[in-house]
Design a protein around this motif. Structure first.
Motif, PDB file in Angstrom:
ATOM      1  N   GLY A  10       2.911  -6.366   8.933  1.00 56.64           N
ATOM      2  CA  GLY A  10       1.919  -5.478   8.344  1.00 56.64           C
ATOM      3  C   GLY A  10       0.598  -5.621   9.050  1.00 56.64           C
ATOM      4  O   GLY A  10       0.441  -6.428   9.977  1.00 56.64           O
ATOM      5  N   ASP A  41       3.318  -4.982   0.787  1.00 58.80           N
ATOM      6  CA  ASP A  41       2.269  -5.836   1.334  1.00 58.80           C
ATOM      7  C   ASP A  41       2.798  -7.267   1.378  1.00 58.80           C
ATOM      8  O   ASP A  41       3.865  -7.568   0.832  1.00 58.80           O
ATOM      9  CB  ASP A  41       1.020  -5.780   0.462  1.00 58.80           C
ATOM     10  N   GLU A  78      -1.550  -5.882   4.920  1.00 58.48           N
ATOM     11  CA  GLU A  78      -1.736  -4.607   4.208  1.00 58.48           C
ATOM     12  C   GLU A  78      -0.860  -3.531   4.841  1.00 58.48           C
ATOM     13  O   GLU A  78      -0.903  -3.318   6.054  1.00 58.48           O
ATOM     14  CB  GLU A  78      -3.208  -4.208   4.294  1.00 58.48           C
ATOM     15  N   ASN A  79      -0.048  -2.864   4.016  1.00 63.97           N
ATOM     16  CA  ASN A  79       0.806  -1.777   4.510  1.00 63.97           C
ATOM     17  C   ASN A  79       0.548  -0.442   3.835  1.00 63.97           C
ATOM     18  O   ASN A  79       1.157   0.559   4.206  1.00 63.97           O
ATOM     19  CB  ASN A  79       2.283  -2.150   4.336  1.00 63.97           C
TER      20      ASN A  79
END
Length: 386
Positions: A375, A48, A29-30
């Motif tokens: 990430g 992501d 997740e970014n």
């Protein structure tokens, strides 16, 4: 449709699904980062993605990292599921940027499909499910998957036929705010359990071929049941009760699956916010990832500068577990995964953007590796371990 290019592919990825490999997939997740205890949306993040590992070697080896249209830290750290043969992975994307204001996130409804059987892992398409798609489980026969839709109180039903994943139906569990979060199948595939953190319930589903329906049994556990894991032998499931986030010690409940109907057998205290739970493959131990206040602002009286990985020995669902090991981990840590032999445990650290590896000998934990990722390590699964 945009093309999602591989960011890193190690030569050994060609053998990713060989008989000797133990494939794990980690959602990256970014869109969200933690700034001094505040979950902050990144307006223009990098994509992501997903990281693919082999846990069958020591230390575990990073095989590849690829871009995905969406992954999410929303929900328990089991927004990833693999087919039993490690040929496909499904990754939920429960949130996306608000088109009108990229400083905010809105509900999203995609499940990304990753082909793991070729010469390199690759994103091959998405399936639309329900709002805030979070927890995913694949049936033991590899032909059916269930997705908990946290934003609308439903579970989506997916059919898997080779590389083709199709949404075939949706089951309403409760009110839209009932919060379906984590989901697991029993080893025989005849039932599934869904946590509902919005109304403190675990719902039992009956599964017959491709038909899924409520079994008429809702189980009472602790406050805000969130993550869930199934023992390999199918005698118990463990539920992480994350509580209200107010600094109090929270709990894990064990559901006794040897009784009919299923029922809560034991609830025990683990610490602040048990974000992730994962059963060892042999069903003898339970890994619990406790945030321990590491996700709170530094000025908060309940802040701590690390979380904990705990390992508990489980004799049965009705006997109080024994904590056999504990180790410090990173910040805002999510879940943990076991290797097939139970001797390697990997913890997902969101703030550090890494995986923290430990060896486990049955009585102690020893940190052995760190794997940097593209990430935040938001969720993960290993084929055959849930």
């Amino acid at each position: 449709m945009p093309v999602f290019r591989p960011l890193l592919v190690v030569a050994l990825a060609v053998a990713a699904c060989s008989a000797s490999a133990q494939i794990a997939v980690i959602a990256l997740e970014n869109k969200v980062v933690l700034n001094n205890g505040v979950s902050t949306v990144v307006a223009s993040p990098k994509s992501d993605g997903a990281a693919i590992l082999d846990l069958g070697v020591t230390p575990p080896r990073l095989l590849a990292q690829i871009d995905l249209p969406a992954a999410t830290v929303l929900g328990p750290p089991t927004t990833v599921a693999l087919t039993p043969t490690s040929s496909l992975a499904l990754v939920a994307g429960g949130q996306s940027h608000d088109p009108a204001d990229r400083s905010k996130l809105v509900n999203h409804n995609l499940v990304s499909v990753i082909d793991l059987a070729g010469t390199a892992p690759r994103f091959i398409g998405s399936v639309q499910v329900g709002a805030q798609a979070t927890g995913i489980a694949v049936a033991p026969n590899g032909k059916l998957a269930l997705v908990a839709n946290r934003g609308e109180g439903t579970v989506s039903i997916l059919s898997i036929n080779g590389n083709l994943v199709t949404a075939t139906g949706k089951l309403t569990l409760g009110k839209p705010d009932s919060g379906p979060s984590g989901i697991v199948f029993t080893p025989d595939g005849a039932a599934a359990l869904v946590t509902r953190d919005g109304d403190n319930t675990v719902t039992v589903l009956k599964v017959t071929a491709d038909k899924v329906e409520a079994a008429g049994r809702d189980i009472a556990v602790g406050t805000r049941p969130y993550g869930i894991t199934m023992s390999g032998h199918g005698r118990w499931a463990a539920v992480a009760n994350i509580g209200r986030g107010g600094g109090d010690a929270d709990t894990v409940s064990l559901i006794d699956l040897t009784k009919s109907p299923y029922r809560t057998g034991e609830t025990f205290t683990v610490g602040q916010t048990p974000e992730g739970v994962m059963a060892s493959p042999d069903g003898q131990h339970l890994a619990v990832v406790v945030m321990n206040g590491s996700n709170k602002p530094r000025q908060n009286p309940f802040y701590a500068d690390h979380g904990f990985l705990q390992i508990w020995r489980i004799a049965s669902a009705t006997e109080r577990p024994i904590k056999v090991a504990e180790a410090a981990i990173g910040h805002w840590s999510q879940g943990a995964i076991f290797s097939h032999d139970g001797k390697t445990v990997m913890v997902m650290n969101m703030v550090e953007n890494d995986l923290q590896g430990f060896s486990f000998d049955g009585s102690s934990l020893r940190e052995t590796s760190r794997i940097k990722l593209n990430g935040g390590a938001a969720a993960g699964r290993v084929a055959g371990v849930n």
